[in-house]
Design a protein around this motif. Structure first.
Motif, mmCIF file in Angstrom:
data_model
loop_
_atom_site.group_PDB
_atom_site.id
_atom_site.type_symbol
_atom_site.label_atom_id
_atom_site.label_comp_id
_atom_site.label_asym_id
_atom_site.label_seq_id
_atom_site.Cartn_x
_atom_site.Cartn_y
_atom_site.Cartn_z
ATOM 1 N N PHE A 147 -25.725 14.310 -46.391
ATOM 2 C CA PHE A 147 -25.162 14.701 -47.682
ATOM 3 C C PHE A 147 -23.651 14.485 -47.586
ATOM 4 O O PHE A 147 -23.058 14.691 -46.523
ATOM 5 N N TYR A 148 -23.032 14.105 -48.707
ATOM 6 C CA TYR A 148 -21.601 13.769 -48.645
ATOM 7 C C TYR A 148 -20.807 14.537 -49.701
ATOM 8 O O TYR A 148 -21.304 14.848 -50.782
ATOM 9 N N SER A 149 -19.573 14.796 -49.329
ATOM 10 C CA SER A 149 -18.671 15.527 -50.206
ATOM 11 C C SER A 149 -17.284 14.895 -50.133
ATOM 12 O O SER A 149 -16.895 14.389 -49.077
ATOM 13 N N PRO A 150 -16.521 14.928 -51.221
ATOM 14 C CA PRO A 150 -15.150 14.390 -51.157
ATOM 15 C C PRO A 150 -14.308 15.147 -50.142
ATOM 16 O O PRO A 150 -14.511 16.340 -49.909
ATOM 17 N N ARG A 151 -13.362 14.453 -49.547
ATOM 18 C CA ARG A 151 -12.432 15.094 -48.607
ATOM 19 C C ARG A 151 -11.094 15.302 -49.320
ATOM 20 O O ARG A 151 -10.537 14.383 -49.902
ATOM 21 N N TYR A 152 -10.607 16.525 -49.268
ATOM 22 C CA TYR A 152 -9.337 16.852 -49.906
ATOM 23 C C TYR A 152 -8.232 16.928 -48.860
ATOM 24 O O TYR A 152 -8.457 17.334 -47.724
ATOM 25 N N LYS A 153 -7.044 16.535 -49.270
ATOM 26 C CA LYS A 153 -5.913 16.521 -48.343
ATOM 27 C C LYS A 153 -5.243 17.885 -48.318
ATOM 28 O O LYS A 153 -4.101 18.063 -48.748
ATOM 29 N N LYS A 154 -5.990 18.873 -47.838
ATOM 30 C CA LYS A 154 -5.444 20.223 -47.716
ATOM 31 C C LYS A 154 -6.214 20.986 -46.647
ATOM 32 O O LYS A 154 -7.402 20.740 -46.422
ATOM 33 N N GLU A 155 -5.515 21.865 -45.967
ATOM 34 C CA GLU A 155 -6.129 22.721 -44.953
ATOM 35 C C GLU A 155 -6.287 24.112 -45.549
ATOM 36 O O GLU A 155 -5.311 24.757 -45.906
ATOM 37 N N LEU A 156 -7.533 24.572 -45.642
ATOM 38 C CA LEU A 156 -7.800 25.870 -46.252
ATOM 39 C C LEU A 156 -8.475 26.807 -45.260
ATOM 40 O O LEU A 156 -9.383 26.404 -44.526
ATOM 41 N N HIS A 157 -8.059 28.052 -45.286
ATOM 42 C CA HIS A 157 -8.669 29.089 -44.469
ATOM 43 C C HIS A 157 -9.980 29.529 -45.110
ATOM 44 O O HIS A 157 -10.032 29.803 -46.308
ATOM 45 N N GLY A 158 -11.069 29.565 -44.332
ATOM 46 C CA GLY A 158 -12.322 30.131 -44.809
ATOM 47 C C GLY A 158 -13.365 29.175 -45.332
ATOM 48 O O GLY A 158 -14.389 29.614 -45.868
ATOM 49 N N THR A 159 -13.155 27.866 -45.171
ATOM 50 C CA THR A 159 -14.125 26.916 -45.730
ATOM 51 C C THR A 159 -15.506 27.048 -45.077
ATOM 52 O O THR A 159 -16.526 26.985 -45.760
ATOM 53 N N GLY A 160 -15.538 27.210 -43.762
ATOM 54 C CA GLY A 160 -16.821 27.335 -43.065
ATOM 55 C C GLY A 160 -17.579 28.575 -43.492
ATOM 56 O O GLY A 160 -18.797 28.542 -43.734
ATOM 57 N N CYS A 161 -16.853 29.666 -43.607
ATOM 58 C CA CYS A 161 -17.452 30.932 -44.046
ATOM 59 C C CYS A 161 -18.026 30.796 -45.452
ATOM 60 O O CYS A 161 -19.155 31.203 -45.724
ATOM 61 N N VAL A 162 -17.257 30.217 -46.353
ATOM 62 C CA VAL A 162 -17.687 30.089 -47.748
ATOM 63 C C VAL A 162 -18.904 29.177 -47.861
ATOM 64 O O VAL A 162 -19.869 29.493 -48.570
ATOM 65 N N PHE A 163 -18.886 28.045 -47.157
ATOM 66 C CA PHE A 163 -20.012 27.116 -47.241
ATOM 67 C C PHE A 163 -21.288 27.772 -46.729
ATOM 68 O O PHE A 163 -22.353 27.655 -47.351
ATOM 69 N N SER A 164 -21.215 28.476 -45.604
ATOM 70 C CA SER A 164 -22.413 29.132 -45.068
ATOM 71 C C SER A 164 -22.898 30.233 -46.004
ATOM 72 O O SER A 164 -24.109 30.467 -46.131
ATOM 73 N N SER A 165 -21.982 30.915 -46.683
ATOM 74 C CA SER A 165 -22.382 31.946 -47.641
ATOM 75 C C SER A 165 -23.050 31.328 -48.861
ATOM 76 O O SER A 165 -24.022 31.874 -49.390
ATOM 77 N N LEU A 166 -22.527 30.191 -49.316
ATOM 78 C CA LEU A 166 -23.151 29.494 -50.438
ATOM 79 C C LEU A 166 -24.574 29.048 -50.094
ATOM 80 O O LEU A 166 -25.500 29.203 -50.894
ATOM 81 N N ILE A 167 -24.730 28.511 -48.890
ATOM 82 C CA ILE A 167 -26.065 28.111 -48.424
ATOM 83 C C ILE A 167 -26.995 29.321 -48.429
ATOM 84 O O ILE A 167 -28.118 29.280 -48.941
ATOM 85 N N SER A 168 -26.535 30.425 -47.864
ATOM 86 C CA SER A 168 -27.351 31.642 -47.763
ATOM 87 C C SER A 168 -27.727 32.175 -49.136
ATOM 88 O O SER A 168 -28.864 32.600 -49.367
ATOM 89 N N ALA A 169 -26.768 32.158 -50.068
ATOM 90 C CA ALA A 169 -27.030 32.658 -51.419
ATOM 91 C C ALA A 169 -28.123 31.838 -52.099
ATOM 92 O O ALA A 169 -29.042 32.396 -52.725
ATOM 93 N N HIS A 170 -28.045 30.519 -51.976
ATOM 94 C CA HIS A 170 -29.047 29.657 -52.628
ATOM 95 C C HIS A 170 -30.428 29.815 -51.989
ATOM 96 O O HIS A 170 -31.447 29.820 -52.694
ATOM 97 N N ILE A 171 -30.475 29.943 -50.680
ATOM 98 C CA ILE A 171 -31.769 30.161 -50.015
ATOM 99 C C ILE A 171 -32.345 31.500 -50.454
ATOM 100 O O ILE A 171 -33.556 31.631 -50.691
ATOM 101 N N HIS A 172 -31.501 32.496 -50.589
ATOM 102 C CA HIS A 172 -31.944 33.831 -50.993
ATOM 103 C C HIS A 172 -32.597 33.803 -52.369
ATOM 104 O O HIS A 172 -33.557 34.553 -52.625
ATOM 105 N N ILE A 173 -32.101 32.960 -53.271
ATOM 106 C CA ILE A 173 -32.670 32.932 -54.626
ATOM 107 C C ILE A 173 -33.766 31.873 -54.786
ATOM 108 O O ILE A 173 -34.207 31.610 -55.906
#
Length: 395
Positions: free
Chosen positions: A154-180
């Motif tokens: 699966f592919y996603s655009p790459r943005y030219k910025k360093e953000l705190h918390g991307t891994g946490c947010v992505f795993s939470s999004l995955i978990s939320a969708h599986i939950h529903i």
């Protein structure tokens, strides 16, 4: 759902971020802190893992447990206590600033007790995982971010910025969708959509509140739709010659684009009430400006509506105990009179400096080139419409 994750005092990652994501999907998780950290968006100083969890005695079972910063000992306890739950783990071996959290061997051990892991490619390469795993390629120097699950990419655009918390947010999004009820593959696709929106609109850390803010905008529009039948019902008594509008502002509204209204105003033609446009956030509106001017003094007064001036309306408002105030527009300085959009905010500011409290009905008896008008203010459109109804309809 149970969220079992570390406490990040910056709020950019960890349990605070996990809960924010879940709330976006109408999931109300229980939450238990797995570790306390000392960190901000740029620096990580320390972590202390908890060992005893009296909270487990409070909850019998969970369909899904989303785990963030944790060690294998904690994972084993979770699996033993909630042996029927689906456990999704997003382990942290090393922070982006280089702080070592747990060794790869500990991740290998913990992987025996979970159903799905979500890891970045760098950490996956130094481990030997014993369960399903989603591998994120955000650390690779490629044109796009690549996500791999069971040889599917699966592919996603790459943005030219360093953000705190991307891994946490992505795993939470995955978990939320599986939950529903999403499959893992569909969860990845949907989560990448949300990640793109979040990353695109974030700065130093992933700002989940940006999407929540957009959801709030939908709420504003729905509230305006709800009172449309009332506007039609009252229109023959209330719509002035210049037209009418009702505005409902977002919290912290700064300009007219932060205020919901009916663009182009509402007009009366005979007994017909005409709306030029459905509720929206674009377009100029004197009532939007009036509401913003009011919110600078009383931020909870977020809605306003203009109605035709009749002396009996003001009299009835006062009889019912509403606060009224006369706006003498003849006293406006020339420079204010000649600037589009400055007159009403200027007048309201003077009123509130005097009253020191909100006013329900602000009225004027007209001025050169200006129709006499009443402006009605309230917390929301429903409250404003009630005030209007109280003064224009017979008891």
């Amino acid at each position: 759902m149970l969220v079992f994750s570390g406490f990040d005092p910056s709020g950019g990652a960890g349990i605070l971020q996990d809960i924010s994501i879940m709330k976006m999907f109408k999931i109300s998780p229980k939450a238990i802190i797995s570790a306390y950290t000392v960190q901000n968006e740029k620096e990580f100083k320390s972590v202390e893992f908890r060992e005893n969890f009296e909270e487990f005695d409070l909850f019998d079972k969970f369909f899904l447990i989303k785990v963030g910063m944790a060690n294998s000992k904690q994972i084993k306890i979770l699996r033993k206590r909630y042996n029927e739950s689906k456990i999704i783990w997003n382990p942290v071996i090393k922070t982006s600033s280089g702080y070592n959290i747990i060794p790869p061997e500990d991740v290998n051990e913990g992987s025996k007790y979970v159903d799905l892991m979500i890891m970045n490619s760098e950490e996956y390469e130094v481990t030997d995982i014993k369960c399903d795993v989603i591998i994120t390629g955000g650390h690779k120097n490629t044109e796009k971010i690549e996500i791999i699950y069971k040889n599917k990419r699966f592919y996603s655009p790459r943005y030219k910025k360093e953000l705190h918390g991307t891994g946490c947010v992505f795993s939470s999004l995955i978990s939320a969708h599986i939950h529903i009820g999403y499959t893992i593959e569909e969860s990845i696709t949907a989560s990448l959509y949300y990640m793109n929106k979040l990353v695109e609109n974030s700065e130093s850390s992933v700002e989940t509140e940006r999407i929540t803010y957009e959801i709030h905008r939908d709420y504003i529009i729905k509230e305006l739709w709800k009172i449309k039948p009332e506007i039609i019902k009252l229109g023959k008594y209330t719509i002035p010659e210049v037209g009418q509008n009702i505005a409902f502002a977002m919290p912290e509204a700064k300009n007219e684009n932060d205020v919901g209204k009916f663009p182009g105003r509402i007009h009366k033609l005979g007994d017909e009430i005409n709306f030029i446009h459905e509720p929206a956030f674009f377009g100029k509106s004197h009532m939007a400006r009036a509401v913003i001017a009011t919110m600078k003094y009383f931020p909870w007064i977020r809605s306003g509506m203009n109605i035709m001036y009749k002396k009996e309306y003001i009299k009835k408002a006062e009889e019912k105990g509403y606060k009224t105030f006369y706006l003498d527009r003849s006293k406006e300085p020339i420079e204010i009179q000649t600037k589009e959009g400055y007159s009403i905010p200027y007048g309201l500011s003077n009123i509130y400096e005097t009253t020191k409290e909100p006013v329900d009905f602000v009225w004027d008896d007209g001025f050169y080139g200006k129709e006499a008008m009443i402006r009605v203010f309230g917390r929301n459109p429903k409250e404003v419409i009630k005030k209007v109804r109280d003064v224009v309809l017979s008891d």
